[in-house]
Write a protein that holds these residues in place. Structure first.
Motif, short mmCIF file in Angstrom:
data_model
loop_
_atom_site.label_atom_id
_atom_site.label_comp_id
_atom_site.label_asym_id
_atom_site.label_seq_id
_atom_site.Cartn_x
_atom_site.Cartn_y
_atom_site.Cartn_z
N ALA A 82 0.83 -1.21 0.00
CA ALA A 82 0.00 0.00 0.00
C ALA A 82 0.86 1.26 0.00
O ALA A 82 0.61 2.21 -0.75
N TYR A 85 2.36 1.87 -3.33
CA TYR A 85 1.36 2.36 -4.27
C TYR A 85 1.14 3.86 -4.08
O TYR A 85 1.09 4.61 -5.06
N ASN A 86 1.07 4.29 -2.82
CA ASN A 86 0.93 5.73 -2.56
C ASN A 86 2.08 6.51 -3.18
O ASN A 86 1.89 7.58 -3.75
N THR A 397 -13.23 10.47 -6.76
CA THR A 397 -13.41 9.16 -7.37
C THR A 397 -12.62 9.13 -8.68
O THR A 397 -12.02 10.12 -9.07
N ARG A 466 -6.85 6.73 -5.79
CA ARG A 466 -5.73 6.53 -4.86
C ARG A 466 -5.87 5.31 -3.95
O ARG A 466 -5.28 5.28 -2.88
N TYR A 467 -6.67 4.30 -4.35
CA TYR A 467 -6.76 3.06 -3.59
C TYR A 467 -6.09 1.96 -4.39
O TYR A 467 -6.27 1.90 -5.60
N TYR A 468 -5.36 1.08 -3.72
CA TYR A 468 -4.68 0.03 -4.48
C TYR A 468 -5.48 -1.26 -4.50
O TYR A 468 -5.13 -2.19 -5.19
N TYR A 470 -9.72 -2.85 -4.56
CA TYR A 470 -11.08 -2.39 -4.83
C TYR A 470 -12.01 -3.60 -4.85
O TYR A 470 -11.56 -4.76 -4.97
#
Lengths: 564, 103
Positions: A82, A85-86, A397, A466-468, A470
């Protein structure tokens, strides 16, 4: 300064071939060696330096995007952690925005073309121009260093308190890189303003200027008036992070929304720094490949200035749900709708320019058509977002991600590539392979839409940016997006390959392969160091194209071909 | 080609006077911070700060002796600063004006 250059010009042996009358010497072969490039004050060489450096950053930023899209193929976070990814999306944003998009068209095409288009020998401040490139490189290396040391994870927007209290990554170092690179942009803007005011050729009145000049002028105003604010904002973040001075942290007496005000006061107009020069490119290209004068020239010119000014009054639309007062939200919403007017004027006028034109579908024109369509989608979805109620639903989103990529990639990069193709014969003296050009333009258009259109749907369905990881039901659209990204990637690599190829094997272009108007096409390709052997005198309006003449010529050649 | 207006030579005395004024205003700012004026403290402090900024721009940055184009450029910078401050403060001062259900 003026003296120096005259002396140099006189010392040289004659640059015109006495036998053929052709110009032998140009800015590329005038002198050789690293020193002649790294200490050059020739705006054309500085443009090449910028071209090389922003291309490197483009592919660096692109490689971060590759990692992001790879991670998002599966719903679980599995490829990277995570935190990584950020860092990936942060560095993708920082590199693409500050080190590619903002300098892209002004620093490469603008540097090369502004003096030539106005019939000048160079920029008003050639040394400052070189300094701006060095400043860019220093800022770039600084940020690159911070990335290699461990990266940064705040998002390219550096929102407080992420960037002040909650990040243990290299915020100050990256911020300093951006702080430094901002000055390169200010110097470019300053140089353009003075050059356009002071160095136009005799007879080149304001309303005879190419629209590329108008849009770069408008861009320069934003660069000069906006960039200092981001510089100060970054300094304030550094002060709070380093010295715990309470500016943005409520615990220390600050206000986190203040950061967003200051940040977007620059960073929203920065979007117009990216799109306005792109619009200038489109105006040049659409006229040339439709063989018609730009419809409503003055409206297009003033629309650029209108966008530059109104663009400064809309920044609050980034803050509708972050704690800004509802009253301020309403004002910013209204003003954001207003900025659609000059943008629409441009789109309608380009379309009207094509009407009854003699349109040819060369590579640059394909990019123009891609731009007009994609920019329209990006702009109209911007109106959805300017609407307070809709924004609450889609805020943060993938709808936002899709919207701004339609403007920045579908708009700016399409225009940038269109412009590079159009002026490549002027810059290098050689043509790129037309078939490959068309093929990759098409590939980019298809790849782009496949990448980003599904993101509109994802965002509308509620997938946050910005989410790795879902939920499972979003996988199909995400896989489509990643597949599109690989097509897009190939589309971007192809021009890199054939442009390099064309440097050696491309057909010799001649001074005006497109039969275009404009002073840049009246000098040889590549132009001599002084741009023109004699100062040009301008006696007519820009874009003196005639669709009827072109059609008649076309009919003639067709007939001849049949006879043969 | 580029017209240069005659460089205006400012006597040293002017610089000393401006510098002294700036220093005095600095002490006034600090002193005023200890005088309880309620909400007016900020107005007094801002008024002094603006006076100081104007002095710096006019004398140290030579705007007073420059041509009109310089005035326009300097003025544009200030107009933009006013836009930044006005809209930002409009947010702060109008929070809670419109009641949002559930907020």
């Amino acid at each position: 300064m003026e003296m120096d250059r005259t002396v140099v010009a006189e010392e040289r042996p004659t640059i015109i071939d006495t036998v053929t009358g052709a110009i032998r010497e140009n800015y590329l072969n005038a002198n050789y060696g690293l020193k002649s490039w790294f200490l050059t004050v020739d705006h054309k060489r500085i443009a090449i330096l910028y071209l090389i450096s922003i291309t490197l950053f483009f592919f660096l930023g692109g490689s971060f995007a590759v990692m992001i899209r790879l991670e998002l193929i599966t719903p679980q976070g599995d490829l990277v952690q995570a935190e990584t990814y950020n860092k990936l999306f942060t560095m993708h944003g920082i590199v693409m925005v500050f080190f590619f998009l903002i300098p892209s068209i002004p620093a490469v095409l603008g540097n090369f073309l502004v003096p030539i288009m106005i019939g000048a020998r160079d920029m008003a401040f050639p040394r400052l121009n070189l300094a701006s490139w060095y400043i860019y490189v220093v800022g770039g290396l600084f940020t690159l260093g911070a990335m290699i040391a461990g990266g940064i994870d705040t998002g390219w927007t550096f929102y407080t308190p992420y960037s002040t209290s909650f990040s243990n990554t290299y915020v100050i170092a990256t911020g300093l890189g951006i702080f430094v690179v901002g000055f390169s942009s200010i110097l470019t803007g300053l140089n353009f303003i003075v050059t356009i005011h002071k160095m136009r050729a005799p007879g080149l009145t304001w309303f005879r200027l190419p629209l590329f000049i108008w849009s770069n002028y408008a861009t320069s105003i934003i660069m000069v008036l906006g960039t200092p604010v981001i510089a100060v904002t970054i300094l304030l973040v550094a002060l709070e992070r380093g010295l715990h001075i309470g500016i943005f942290d409520p615990a220390l007496g600050g206000d986190p929304i203040l950061f967003q005000h200051l940040f977007w006061f620059y960073s929203h107009p920065a979007v117009y720094i990216m799109i306005l020069p792109a619009m200038g490119v489109i105006s040049e290209l659409v006229a040339c490949f439709s063989r018609r004068r730009v419809f409503g020239y003055k409206f297009v010119a003033f629309a650029s200035l209108g966008i530059a000014v109104i663009g400064f009054l809309v920044w609050g639309h980034h803050m509708f749900v972050s704690g800004q007062s509802s009253y301020a939200g309403m004002i910013f919403s209204f003003l954001s709708f207003i900025v659609a007017i000059p943008s629409a004027i441009k789109v309608f006028n380009w379309t009207a320019t094509m009407y009854k034109g003699s349109i040819s579908y060369d590579t640059p024109m394909l990019y123009v058509m891609g731009f007009i369509g994609l920019f329209t989608i990006g702009g109209l979805t911007g109106l959805f977002l300017a609407c307070l109620g809709v924004d609450i639903h889609v805020h943060d989103t993938y709808f936002i991600v899709a919207h701004f990529h339609y403007i920045m990639v579908g708009g700016t990069i399409m225009a940038y590539l269109g412009g590079i193709h159009f002026w490549w014969p002027k810059i290098t003296g050689r043509m790129y392979p037309e078939g490959w050009g068309k093929f990759s333009a098409l590939l980019i258009f298809v790849g782009f839409n496949l990448t980003f259109f599904p993101q509109f749907l994802l965002g509308y369905l509620g997938m946050p940016r910005r989410y790795y990881a879902y939920p499972q039901e979003f996988q199909v659209l995400n896989v489509m997006s990643s597949a599109g990204a690989s097509v897009l990637g190939v589309g971007y690599l192809l021009p890199l390959v054939y442009f390099l190829w064309s440097l050696r094997y491309g057909r010799i272009a001649g001074s005006n392969p497109w039969k275009a108007t404009g002073l840049e096409w009246q000098t040889s390709s590549p132009p001599p160091t002084e741009n023109f052997l004699a100062t040009p005198v301008v006696t007519e309006e820009p874009y003196q194209y005639s669709p009827e003449e072109t059609e008649a010529e076309y009919a003639m050649t067709k007939k001849e071909n049949v006879n043969v | 080609m580029i017209e240069h207006s005659e460089p205006h030579i400012v006597p040293k005395k002017t610089y000393y006077i401006v510098f002294a004024t700036l220093m005095i205003l600095l002490f006034v700012t600090v002193a005023m911070a200890f005088v309880p004026l309620g909400p007016f403290n900020i107005y007094v402090a801002m008024a002094i700060a603006i006076t100081k900024a104007v002095l710096v721009v006019l004398y140290f940055m030579h705007v007073r002796y420059s041509n009109r184009l310089i005035w326009v450029a300097a003025g544009a910078g200030f107009v933009w600063l006013v836009i930044l401050l006005a809209f930002t403060l409009a947010d702060y001062s109008s929070r809670g004006w419109i009641k949002v259900p559930g907020k």
